[in-house]
Design a protein around this motif. Structure first.
Motif, mmCIF file in Angstrom:
data_model
loop_
_atom_site.group_PDB
_atom_site.id
_atom_site.type_symbol
_atom_site.label_atom_id
_atom_site.label_comp_id
_atom_site.label_asym_id
_atom_site.label_seq_id
_atom_site.Cartn_x
_atom_site.Cartn_y
_atom_site.Cartn_z
ATOM 1 N N UNK A 1 35.966 49.014 19.647
ATOM 2 C CA UNK A 1 35.712 48.009 18.622
ATOM 3 C C UNK A 1 35.300 46.723 19.314
ATOM 4 N N UNK A 2 34.961 45.721 18.524
ATOM 5 C CA UNK A 2 34.403 44.509 19.114
ATOM 6 C C UNK A 2 35.388 43.813 20.047
ATOM 7 N N UNK A 3 36.652 43.721 19.633
ATOM 8 C CA UNK A 3 37.589 42.973 20.472
ATOM 9 C C UNK A 3 37.960 43.752 21.727
ATOM 10 N N UNK A 4 37.960 45.067 21.662
ATOM 11 C CA UNK A 4 38.182 45.847 22.874
ATOM 12 C C UNK A 4 37.049 45.578 23.877
ATOM 13 N N UNK A 5 35.818 45.592 23.379
ATOM 14 C CA UNK A 5 34.693 45.311 24.265
ATOM 15 C C UNK A 5 34.809 43.910 24.849
ATOM 16 N N UNK A 6 35.156 42.947 24.004
ATOM 17 C CA UNK A 6 35.287 41.572 24.498
ATOM 18 C C UNK A 6 36.384 41.472 25.551
ATOM 19 N N UNK A 7 37.521 42.087 25.279
ATOM 20 C CA UNK A 7 38.639 42.013 26.229
ATOM 21 C C UNK A 7 38.281 42.658 27.563
#
Length: 1612
Positions: free
Chosen positions: A882-888
């Motif tokens: 998901x987006x926040x996993x990618x960002x993290x």
């Protein structure tokens, strides 16, 4: 002239016709034309003059409208060659010109344009004979009389229709530009129900599918019958015809069936919704679709078209990922619109005799049909839609009628392709043969769709290659959304804009418009994009954002612009796709390399249309200097590129623009007067909503706002937003009276308002913290996920909350991204002097964000898969991101280095992450092919560890863990890059076993059961990939090619090694010490030069092409166009023309000054650099400046050198010279004897940079980014070429480094010293991250210290004893030793040869070992087991056979018969059978062609032996030969019923041998188990290994035995 075949015999008309067919294959298929090829030939000289194919050249030529036919294209090419009109080519054509065309020249065109017959006749008697493949079918034109008309005019016409194969070939290609395969002669398969099975059925599955075809039948049909003219399997065209068509070689094909046989009393109550639901369920659960991401093309007949529409719409709600994969829909006789109740229902009843439940859905006006049509319109935009409708009536019970009329069978959408078919409702989807015109129409349409899909996939792959994610224009759309109608038009009246847009030759290509913050620069940029596009020019845009790290780098801008240009320009797209294929991974972070690679070498040269760039907010770019300093200077008027730039007017930007000069750019300025009308317009429109009744009050309000705005759009908009929350006139007046001037005061007012709120302050502060400090903006959903972890609460309506709490400072754009309203707001909040509860303290904010990212990364979602035994409980699947996993994953370390290093909780989270989930993080990086992320994260972790150690003991375990992983991540990315990309899940249990025992990854990888490696001594990480040790032989020359590394030896050998594995490929014998080596680009040619001879080789075959005399004291060797040039110390070039049998050319002398008529210099050069890319040479002489010689003009160009304090040019001695190999970088490196390394602009005689560093040999990376130098004490340093910034340093030994060379991809660096060639892969070469200031390498801590390996004996042969009794190894010192099977430890030496042991075999029945050495001595020793103090062991007891095989060639391998009676000895030239009992030779076989052979005992038959002969496998009975099967992989070891082998990417693989029992069995796939590091086999020609009966894989690594246990339990 284009390259054509030279092997066609004179008068071989069929061969020329076949060549014309090859041209036809190049024609794009279309249902509305034939694909024709033509060849124009000079019959006297047997020379091809030109070729052509349908629509090869652009249509609508001046004065000659319409498409170009094949014959016309031939004529145009001749005309273009001579610069005349194609009407006039008769005067330049040879006397005996003939034309070959695959189809009869056209005599009539539907468009009314000039016909090919008229063009031929218009040339008079220039063309004497026309050879025709086939007469034109009457598909488009009835009765083409082209042949008759030509013959009537006296032109001879020959129709080559006597060869049925040639005719069939032409028919195939003429049908659609792709050859159609004939159906095989298969009989009816005798199915009981020829309708076909229900559900989803796989009809064809290629090994590498790129798209899927799914066929869905209509009412009364079946998954097979609907698509078959008869019950014969021959007519089942989706299964029998399409898979054999090369155009569909990558198509996976399915059919779908459902209960539709109502004529047999089927009372099914299924409706369209339920059938569509069933289809969606089958697609969603099929493993074929789950395990791939292929595009889907859905084909529906009749009601089947409605079913696929319904399934597609349901997928949008239930399986969005599957819906997104649907690219096209084909409707064959589909009643989209239904019909009037009486007509359609009546027609269907005539066909079916009864009407089940779903037939009522087809009536016009039915709720089901209305629902489908209304909903489908909202989802159809991304699809390619084809509607085929019937034009023939179907006979039903004696009556003829159209079942679905054209109006009902078409959607009426603008993007829909409508196609009439000469068929009725039944025959619209079934055909007689592949030449059926209806089939050809359907087939060609599918081909065109497949090509569109391929084109889209190509664009997507290009986006991945360039690292472009999301829509490149998403920021543009956001600013265009906020632009009010009619604003920004003021710029159209500016003279500077009109001059720039006109693009006159005397007008600069660059327009820079500056403005103060908030003056609407971004909105203006959006307006310019629209204006440029309306003028018909392709426009690419990029908006820099300092707040978004991913959009603040120049490298991101260049990659985005390249992608946008490639998306609209086929020339650029082709160039970048070719670049991708040739060079593989692209360094995304190095802007200089990106410019040179993408733009200088490709885009600026290959653009086919004019382009424009609009670049906004250049001042928000963190590294804009290279763009203005060097890149823009390349953009001239000839580059077909214009650039519009906006920015603030900063001193640095002003200075750099000034350096460009007035002839390269125009400057404009946004003044308050320019924006005043736009502000007045916005204020007037907005104020109407505040004062509806009082015009006077509204006027005062408008005047007050405009006066205070001072030309700032941002200030105006923020004030208007605040006024929008006022609810009375008094409140509005108070706001106006109190509203401050200036942005800071306005922001302070917003914070005061937020502080006065009763609730939501904690959430507001969190939102401001995240939006202010994130590396790149998050969407509302991504921020929601972050805040849930941060505040331990849920915020289901976060978008509304943001607008309510922070609306004056934070905005949500059209892409749902949450951003600061302006960068000045960010600067305001981060100001340390700000006194507010909402002030953001940078270190605290980054600590907070890093904590949240790490909490997420340590959560259960990233938990590594569990192990059971040595197997994974479940095979690792790609991580669902998901987006926040990618960002993290991508940014946690960036926040860490900016966080508070004293925060214990942050360090604890890092330690927990490294212990728990770091391997899953690596898997994610590998799945996205972002191995550079591992390097950057490693640098961040190293910096963070250093900061933490300031406040804490460096001996703390958590500090040591961070430091250890900062090393491991870089090393794993460098050493296992290929393995990680090929199999990301291998990081869990396979890769750690091959890492150093003291590494962090080895320890964490060993926490579960996994593959293990024993037998190797302890080792540590090393940047050295391989060390090629030549023993007593000294190295002397070095050169990298595109596929191989060549090393020259003083003993006269040239040894070639594979680039990746460093395995030996072949050895060439030069015959004397090799001084120079040079590969010729894009060929199989290698030149080697010694003192007396110069050899030119075909390195693939080992053939010596030319033997030439070497010039006296050759000091340089290059391939220059068609010449081989050798530079002599006599100041002259010796040249040979390789296009003419290496004919020697006149010598080319050079001088160290202008030609004044005096003799050439007699002084020998001290150093020399030949740059074919620059077509220049630099020569250094003692006591003189550096001479620059123009190779193209063969003339003196000038001199240069480092500058003395007096300003004069130094004449100090020079030891090394090197031109930058990149033609766009005009720099020269010179190393002086006094210890200075200097970078010079040789053409301006200007010193660029210098550094005190002694280098006696230099090398440059092919892209010109890096300069490597070696000096005293064996130290190698890598510099940034243009700045001489030290990036890397390594010291291996005190031995003098003789030579340095970079690989062609710039990733590896090789050096020669003594008898060794070392091959390095420093991380700095892998990513280029050092050019990012935030990621630069600290050379003091990363410079490697390594020692040269000790000389050890190498294992040269290996065999296994059964039941883990031991491993027998022969070595290069002649010894034969015994090793332990479990541990790989050495046990004892058994006996010895006098020379290197070459082969080794164990005869289990007689406890006998058989060995051979390089002198062709065969020894057979009997072993016996004895008991000693340390336990039982084997010793050599007696020599059974000692014989020398004198065949004149080296023994390749030996194989004993299982019962020990015979011994097969195989040499290169012959095979020998010996009887061991009598010690006599029984027979021998001699080969004339010396095939490569490898003999193995058949794994399941003692009476047979298997011979691997080049690309085939043969089975022999002892003494008899029988050919068996083809195979395509290299030799391996047999394990039970499998063949275990090492593939060319260093993976241990296996393949089942059951197919060996069948005569024609072929292996199309194999299983990949584990990756072996390349350095294990460096310097060897063939890996030495074996597989034990327990499944362990044993390898020889130099002088050690490595035992890999459990490796074969893994499978990819």
């Amino acid at each position: 002239m284009a390259s054509h075949p030279t092997t066609i015999a004179p008068g071989d008309h069929k061969a020329y016709m076949r060549y014309a067919v090859e041209q036809a294959r190049l024609s794009p298929p279309s249902p509305s034309k034939f694909c024709v090829g033509a060849v124009l030939v000079d019959a006297d000289k047997n020379e091809i003059l030109s070729t052509g194919y349908s629509e090869e050249l652009p249509r609508d030529r001046p004065g000659d409208p319409g498409s170009t036919h094949a014959e016309h294209c031939c004529f145009i090419k001749i005309a273009d060659r001579y610069g005349i009109h194609d009407f006039d080519i008769a005067k330049v054509l040879p006397q005996n010109t003939v034309l070959y065309t695959t189809m009869e020249p056209c005599n009539e065109r539907l468009s009314g344009n000039r016909t090919c017959v008229e063009r031929i006749l218009g040339l008079g008697d220039a063309i004497k004979v026309v050879y025709v493949g086939i007469r034109e079918p009457d598909t488009f034109i009835k009765r083409n009389e082209g042949i008759k008309r030509l013959e009537d005019a006296g032109i001879k016409v020959v129709v080559l229709d006597d060869d049925p194969d040639l005719r069939a070939l032409i028919l195939d290609d003429t049908a659609g530009g792709e050859r159609l395969s004939r159906t095989s002669n298969v009989v009816d398969d005798g199915l009981a129900d020829a309708r076909g099975p229900l559900g989803l059925n796989l009809l064809h599955a290629p090994s590498e599918p790129l798209f899927d075809l799914v066929f869905v039948h209509g009412p009364g049909g079946g998954s097979r019958r609907t698509w078959s003219m008869t019950d014969s399997i021959n007519h089942y065209w989706p299964r029998e015809w399409l898979p054999k068509d090369p155009a569909f070689k990558n198509a996976r094909i399915h059919s779908f069936g459902y209960a539709s046989n109502w004529t047999k009393g089927n009372d099914s109550c299924l409706n369209i919704h339920q059938i569509g639901k069933s289809l969606l369920c089958e697609l969603s659960t099929s493993l074929h679709f789950a395990n791939s991401n292929t595009a889907l093309i859905l084909i529906g007949h009749s009601m089947g078209g409605l079913v696929i529409k319904k399934a597609y719409m349901l997928a949008h709600h239930e399986n969005k990922a599957l819906a997104d994969r649907v690219r096209a829909m084909y409707f064959l006789g589909t009643p989209h619109r239904g019909s009037d109740e009486t007509r359609l229902l009546k027609n269907i009843l005539k066909v079916t005799s009864s009407a089940p439940a779903y037939v009522t859905s087809l009536i016009r006006g039915s709720a089901a049909l209305q629902s489908i049509n209304e909903e489908f319109r909202h989802y159809s935009a991304p699809l390619e839609l084809w509607s085929f409708y019937e034009t023939r009536k179907l006979r039903v019970r004696g009556l003829r009628t159209l079942i679905v009329d054209p109006e009902a069978a078409t959607l009426g959408y603008r993007e829909e392709k409508q196609m009439p078919m000469n068929a009725d409702h039944r025959s619209i989807c079934k055909f007689h043969n592949p030449f059926d015109q209806n089939y050809i129409i359907i087939r060609n349409s599918l081909v065109s769709t497949a090509r569109v899909i391929s084109q889209r996939d190509s664009i997507q792959r290009l986006a991945s290659y360039l690292g472009v994610t999301g829509r490149p224009d998403e920021d543009l759309l956001a600013v265009q959304d906020v632009r009010a109608q009619g604003t920004c038009a003021w710029i159209l009246k500016k003279r500077y804009y009109a001059d720039w847009k006109a693009g006159r030759n005397d007008s600069p290509a660059v327009l820079w418009v500056d403005g103060k913050p908030g003056t609407g620069k971004s909105v203006l940029a959006g307006f310019v994009v629209d204006d440029v596009k309306q003028s018909g020019v392709s426009c690419s845009c990029y908006l820099f954002k300092h707040s978004d790290r991913s959009k603040s780098r120049l490298s991101a801008c260049l990659r985005s612009l390249a992608f946008q240009m490639a998306s609209v320009d086929p020339g650029i797209q082709d160039a970048l796709c070719q670049l991708k294929d040739d060079r593989g991974l692209l360094d995304h972070d190095n802007e200089r390399n990106l410019w040179r690679t993408l733009f200088s070498s490709n885009i600026l040269k290959r653009a086919t249309i004019p382009h424009c760039w609009v670049i906004d907010a250049l001042d928000e770019c963190t590294n804009f200097a290279p763009f203005l300093d060097s890149m823009l200077s390349e953009v001239g008027t000839s580059a077909r590129l214009q650039i519009f730039i906006t920015s603030r007017e900063t001193p640095e930007i002003c200075r750099l623009f000034a350096s460009l000069g007035p002839f390269q750019h125009i400057q404009g300025h946004i003044s308050a007067e320019d924006t005043l009308p736009d502000i007045e317009r916005i204020v007037a429109e907005r104020c109407q909503s505040f004062f509806n009744d009082s015009k006077e009050s509204r006027g005062v309000l408008e005047k007050r706002i405009i006066e205070k705005s001072k030309g700032s759009f941002l200030w105006t908009v923020l004030v208007l937003d605040e006024l929008s929350t006022a609810f009375s006139e008094e409140e509005i007046k108070r706001v106006i009276n109190e509203v401050p001037r200036g942005m800071d005061h306005l922001y302070r007012r917003a914070l005061d308002t937020m502080a006065a709120a009763a609730r939501g302050k904690v959430l507001a502060k969190a939102i401001l913290t995240w939006v202010t400090c994130v590396v790149r903006p998050l969407t509302v959903r991504g921020l929601e996920c972050a805040l849930e972890i941060d505040l331990k609460d849920k915020f289901p309506r976060l978008g509304e909350i943001i607008r309510t709490l922070c609306g004056q400072l934070v905005t949500i754009d059209s892409s749902d991204r949450v951003q600061m309203v302006h960068d000045t707001a960010r600067e305001f909040l981060l100001n340390e002097s700000l006194n507010s509860e909402f002030a953001i303290r940078s270190a605290e904010a980054h600590t907070r964000i890093a904590r949240v990212c790490l909490e997420y990364l340590t959560g259960p979602e990233l938990k590594p898969p569990r192990m059971e035994g040595r197997q994974l409980r479940h095979p690792p699947q790609p991580i669902q991101r998901n987006e926040f996993l990618t960002y993290s994953c991508e940014t946690f370390s960036s926040h860490l280095v900016r966080a508070d290093p004293t925060a214990d909780h942050a360090l604890a989270l890092v330690d927990e992450f490294l212990k728990l989930n770091i391997l899953t993080w690596i898997q994610i990086a590998a799945e996205t092919r972002k191995l550079g992320l591992m390097i950057r994260t490693a640098e961040d972790l190293r910096t963070y560890a250093s900061l933490c150690m300031v406040e804490r003991s460096p001996l703390r375990p958590d500090n040591q863990a961070v430091r250890a992983w900062s090393v491991d991540l870089k090393r794993v990315a460098a050493k296992f890059a290929d393995a990680l990309v090929a199999s990301p899940s291998s990081i869990y249990s396979r890769i750690p076993a091959f890492c150093p025992p003291d590494s962090a990854i080895h320890a964490i990888g060993g926490q579960g059961k996994r593959l293990s490696v024993t037998g190797l001594p302890a080792f540590s990480w090393d940047d050295r990939l391989s060390c090629l040790d030549f023993g007593a032989r000294q190295t002397s020359a070095l050169c990298y090619g595109e596929e191989f590394l060549a090393v020259g030896l003083r003993g006269g050998q040239v040894v070639l090694y594979h680039l990746l594995s460093c395995q030996e490929y072949r050895t060439l014998s030069h015959g004397e010490a090799v001084l120079h080596l040079q590969f010729r680009e894009h060929s199989d040619m290698l030149a080697s030069c010694g003192l007396r001879t110069l050899h030119v080789w075909n390195f693939r075959t080992g053939q010596q092409l030319h033997r030439l005399g070497s010039p006296q004291r050759c000091i340089g060797l290059v391939f220059y166009d068609n010449l081989l040039m050798a530079a002599s110390n006599q100041n002259e070039f010796h040249c040979w023309d390789l296009d003419h049998e290496a004919a020697e050319q006149a010598k080319r002398p050079w001088r160290h000054g202008p030609d004044d008529g005096s003799p050439p210099p007699s002084i020998a050069p001290a150093a020399l650099s030949i740059a074919t890319s620059h077509r220049m040479m630099a020569v250094a002489y003692s006591g003189k400046p550096i001479t620059i010689w123009d190779l193209e003009q063969n003339a003196y160009y000038g001199s240069c050198g480092k500058k003395l304090p007096s300003g004069s040019t130094s004449t100090h001695p020079i030891v090394a010279l090197l031109f930058n190999p990149n033609p766009r970088i005009e720099l020269l490196a010179a190393s002086y004897l006094d210890g200075e390394l200097v970078i010079i602009d040789p053409f301006a005689d200007r010193e660029i940079e210098k550094q005190r560093v002694s280098c006696h040999t230099l090398a440059a990376s092919p892209d010109g980014r890096f300069l490597a130098g070696a000096g005293a004490k064996g130290i190698i340093q890598i510099f940034e070429f243009d700045t001489l910034r030290v990036l890397y340093k390594v010291r291996t030994s005190d031995l003098l480094v003789k030579k340095l060379a970079f690989s062609r991809d710039g990733v590896n660096l090789a050096d020669l010293r003594g008898s060794q060639c070392n091959i390095w892969m420093p991380p700095v070469l892998l990513t280029g991250a050092t050019l990012d200031d935030a990621l630069s390498v600290d050379t003091s801590s990363t410079a490697g210290e390594s020692t040269a390996p000790k000389r050890t004996t190498k294992i040269t042969a290996m065999t296994l004893m059964p039941a883990k009794e031991g491993i027998l190894c022969g070595k290069d010192d002649g010894s034969v030793s015994l090793y332990d099977t479990n541990s790989g430890d050495h046990i004892a030496q058994l006996y010895s040869h006098k020379t290197t042991v070459h082969t080794l075999q164990w005869l289990p029945g007689k406890h006998t070992v058989i060995s051979t050495c390089l002198s062709n001595r065969v020894l057979v020793w009997s072993l016996e087991k004895v008991t000693r103090a340390e336990g039982k062991t084997w010793v050599a007891s007696a020599c059974i056979l000692n014989v020398h095989v004198g065949s004149g060639s080296t023994i390749q391998n030996v194989l004993p018969e299982t019962h020990g009676e015979r011994l097969l000895i195989s040499t290169q030239k012959s095979d020998h059978m010996w009887n061991l009992n009598g010690g006599e030779e029984e027979f021998s076989v001699t080969y004339n062609d010396y095939p490569t052979r490898r003999w193995l005992q058949h794994p399941r038959s003692e009476a047979h032996v298997v011979c691997f002969k080049e690309q085939t496998v043969h089975i022999h009975r002892w003494g008899h030969i029988a050919h068996v099967v083809g195979i395509f992989h290299r030799q391996g070891a047999a394990r039970r019923s499998k063949l275990v082998f090492l593939d060319d990417r260093s993976w241990v693989c296996s393949i089942d041998l059951y197919g060996l029992e069948t005569e024609e069995a072929a292996f199309t796939s194999y299983t990949r188990h584990f990756f072996v590091p390349y350095d294990w086999f460096a310097g060897t020609r063939s890996p030495i290994g074996a597989v034990t009966s327990y499944g362990d894989v044993v390898f020889a690594k130099n002088g050690d035995v490595a035992v890999v246990q459990g490796g074969l339990d893994y499978a990819d």
